[in-house]
Design an enzyme around this catalytic site. Sequence first.
Site, short mmCIF file in Angstrom:
data_model
loop_
_atom_site.label_atom_id
_atom_site.label_comp_id
_atom_site.label_asym_id
_atom_site.label_seq_id
_atom_site.Cartn_x
_atom_site.Cartn_y
_atom_site.Cartn_z
N ARG A 73 0.84 -1.20 0.00
CA ARG A 73 0.00 0.00 0.00
C ARG A 73 0.88 1.26 0.00
O ARG A 73 0.46 2.31 0.48
CB ARG A 73 -0.96 -0.02 1.18
CG ARG A 73 -1.98 -1.16 1.11
CD ARG A 73 -3.31 -0.75 1.71
NE ARG A 73 -4.26 -1.84 1.74
CZ ARG A 73 -5.24 -1.99 0.85
NH1 ARG A 73 -5.37 -1.13 -0.13
NH2 ARG A 73 -6.09 -2.99 0.95
N ASN A 110 -8.55 2.26 -6.35
CA ASN A 110 -8.71 3.71 -6.41
C ASN A 110 -7.45 4.48 -6.00
O ASN A 110 -7.09 5.47 -6.64
CB ASN A 110 -9.87 4.13 -5.50
CG ASN A 110 -11.18 4.05 -6.25
OD1 ASN A 110 -11.27 4.51 -7.38
ND2 ASN A 110 -12.19 3.46 -5.64
N THR A 132 -10.23 -4.42 -8.27
CA THR A 132 -10.72 -4.45 -6.89
C THR A 132 -11.95 -5.35 -6.79
O THR A 132 -12.76 -5.39 -7.72
CB THR A 132 -11.10 -3.05 -6.36
OG1 THR A 132 -11.77 -3.20 -5.09
CG2 THR A 132 -12.03 -2.29 -7.28
N ASP A 134 -14.14 -4.59 -4.72
CA ASP A 134 -15.19 -3.66 -4.27
C ASP A 134 -16.03 -3.06 -5.41
O ASP A 134 -17.11 -2.54 -5.17
CB ASP A 134 -14.57 -2.50 -3.48
CG ASP A 134 -13.81 -2.98 -2.26
OD1 ASP A 134 -14.12 -4.08 -1.77
OD2 ASP A 134 -12.91 -2.25 -1.80
N GLY A 177 -16.32 -4.22 0.71
CA GLY A 177 -16.83 -3.24 -0.25
C GLY A 177 -16.32 -1.83 -0.02
O GLY A 177 -16.63 -0.92 -0.78
N TYR A 262 -11.42 -11.86 4.54
CA TYR A 262 -10.48 -11.96 3.42
C TYR A 262 -10.70 -13.16 2.50
O TYR A 262 -10.10 -13.22 1.43
CB TYR A 262 -9.04 -11.94 3.96
CG TYR A 262 -8.71 -10.60 4.55
CD1 TYR A 262 -8.27 -9.56 3.76
CD2 TYR A 262 -8.94 -10.35 5.90
CE1 TYR A 262 -8.02 -8.31 4.29
CE2 TYR A 262 -8.70 -9.10 6.45
CZ TYR A 262 -8.24 -8.07 5.63
OH TYR A 262 -8.01 -6.84 6.16
N GLN A 264 -13.09 -13.49 0.78
CA GLN A 264 -13.65 -12.88 -0.44
C GLN A 264 -12.58 -12.47 -1.45
O GLN A 264 -12.85 -12.24 -2.61
CB GLN A 264 -14.46 -11.61 -0.07
CG GLN A 264 -15.72 -11.90 0.67
CD GLN A 264 -16.23 -10.68 1.42
OE1 GLN A 264 -17.06 -9.95 0.92
NE2 GLN A 264 -15.73 -10.45 2.62
O1 F6P Z 1 -10.19 -2.95 -1.44
C1 F6P Z 1 -10.57 -4.23 -1.13
C2 F6P Z 1 -10.74 -4.41 0.35
O2 F6P Z 1 -10.92 -5.77 0.46
C3 F6P Z 1 -11.85 -3.64 1.04
O3 F6P Z 1 -13.12 -4.16 0.83
C4 F6P Z 1 -11.42 -3.69 2.47
O4 F6P Z 1 -11.96 -2.65 3.22
C5 F6P Z 1 -9.96 -3.54 2.34
O5 F6P Z 1 -9.60 -4.04 1.07
C6 F6P Z 1 -9.19 -4.19 3.44
O6 F6P Z 1 -7.91 -4.53 3.00
P1 F6P Z 1 -6.55 -4.43 3.82
O7 F6P Z 1 -6.81 -5.00 5.17
O8 F6P Z 1 -5.60 -5.24 3.00
O9 F6P Z 1 -6.18 -2.99 3.85
#
Ligand code: F6P
Length: 337
Positions: A73, A110, A132, A134, A177, A262, A264
């Site tokens: 990230r 995004n 994504t 989402d 989401g 996760y 999903q």
């Molecule tokens: O963007 C996908 C997603 O799965 C979101 O639905 C969720 O809020 C987020 O990523 C959580 O991801 P992480 O824990 O990796 O930041």
Amino acid sequence: MKRIGILTSGGDCPGINATIRGVCKAAINHYGMEVVGIHNGFQGLLEKDTEILTNDKLSGLLNKGGTILGTSREKPFRKKDLAAGYNKPAIIVENMRELGLECVVCIGGNGTQKTAAKFVEMGVNIVSVPKTIDNDIWGTDFSFGFDTAVSIATDAIDRLHSTASAHKRVMVIEVMGHKAGWIALYSGMAGGGDVILIPEIPYDIKRVGEAILHRFKQGRTYSIVVVAEGVETDGKRRVAEYISQEIEYETGIESRETVLGYIQRGGAPSSFDRNLATRMGGHAAELVAAGEYGRMVALQGNEIISLPLSEVKGKLNLVTEDHDLVVQGRRMGICFG
Ligand code: F6P
């Protein structure tokens, strides 16, 4: 020979590897380019952590979850770093030059689209691909990963019906989401949810309670409630826990919650996502070959098109109340809050 880079950034989703395969096979075999895989998103560009991607490395990827390149990230334009004199964007531009990359294909959500747009403003050649579960990226009808996540969530909801029925309970399931309700809407409708709560439609817990009691009075001894993680709560409890406890308070019916999490995002992509990823990847390679930079590929209708990143950045694709699934769901008596 064009030498290009490819990276995957942000949360992973099913279909990323199929996209890498789609971009790289077209780039190498059709357009005669050399492709450099960048590890762990923008972090890899900061550290020049890369590998040359060959056809051998690209086989067996279609059905593989996660990303062979790794992800992070890392946000190079974070104000805190710039204020501390750590100019990550400048380092990345210099590293791209040293690596001899004419352009970078960025596969991301995004946040990645926003970062990509900022690099474009600096004159960097970028082509991006939306990714994504989402489905919240503006400009594309669907992003790969979404269909797979919906199938996983639908399967989970299907399984909750029998245990809810056996115990005459309310089952609340929280799906992902982010700020959008797409997964909740699609899986809730496909899984026969009785209540679907999404961030885009304000809810009143009393109305939700009434809807469940109404079902109960009609002899429906159990109810399935699908909630998106972005739905508003008291800020102290997780969405599923909050909604479940409030429903129990309002109705007096025993309620239980499930947070799908996760699962999903993991595992093999659906065939729809594999083909969407392949098409988007191939079109990204086509844009690179044509030197059409600063654009994101997108699905509109059944066509793959591309949009300027400047148009995409900072916008969200959210559910609207006139979406057909909401309209038809309401007509069938499903409570949206
Ligand atoms: O963007 C996908 C997603 O799965 C979101 O639905 C969720 O809020 C987020 O990523 C959580 O991801 P992480 O824990 O990796 O930041």
